[in-house]
Design a protein around this motif. Sequence first.
Motif, short mmCIF file in Angstrom:
data_model
loop_
_atom_site.label_atom_id
_atom_site.label_comp_id
_atom_site.label_asym_id
_atom_site.label_seq_id
_atom_site.Cartn_x
_atom_site.Cartn_y
_atom_site.Cartn_z
N LEU A 68 0.83 -1.21 0.00
CA LEU A 68 0.00 0.00 0.00
C LEU A 68 0.87 1.26 0.00
O LEU A 68 0.57 2.23 -0.70
N LEU A 92 -6.59 1.21 0.40
CA LEU A 92 -6.44 1.01 1.84
C LEU A 92 -7.72 0.44 2.42
O LEU A 92 -7.69 -0.50 3.22
N SER A 96 -8.25 -3.14 4.15
CA SER A 96 -8.73 -3.15 5.53
C SER A 96 -9.97 -4.02 5.68
O SER A 96 -10.16 -4.66 6.71
N ILE A 124 1.55 3.77 7.08
CA ILE A 124 0.41 4.19 6.27
C ILE A 124 0.27 5.71 6.31
O ILE A 124 0.04 6.34 5.28
#
Length: 187
Positions: A68, A92, A96, A124
Amino acid sequence: MTGQRSDARRNHARVLAVAETEVAAHGAQASLERIAREAGVGSATVRRHFPTRRALLNAVFAQRVRALCDLARPLGGEDDTRAALLTWLRELLAYSVAARGLADALSYEPLGDDAAGDSCAAAIEAAGAPLLRRAIADRAVRDDVTVHDLLTLIVGIALATEHHADPAVQAERVFRLAVEGLAPTAT
């Protein structure tokens, strides 16, 4: 880990592989005792390799989080800075939702704190910050939006939709509502 004995490296790899399966099945609260039992090691061995639940979760998610973060770099060169930011946030969110436990792990990490500089949340945040800065500079995003706000939004959507029949579809719908607002679309 290079200085470890070969049995310690095998134990580490086995614990991590079992943890990935258990976290996928049970989320961030997967039983550390069950992970130890399934890996064929004692609880002390798990704790020696991963002293905290957060350390174990960071290890479980590290490779995908790196991917990511890597995705953010080329998006940072896109002309449409809002679209680039939204593309990254969608990725993302998709991860998730798919990687049960990541949103939960991020939700109890103190996003924005310096305490866990090597954590998934810190990585992140660092990857998303340049995308957000560019979008703000282009006036494509409000200037009071923070990376923490965006990550909180993603975590909230992922946690709120994880028990839906099709969490990915519901998460995308809620994300679109958050991004586009409640105004009716032009016809």
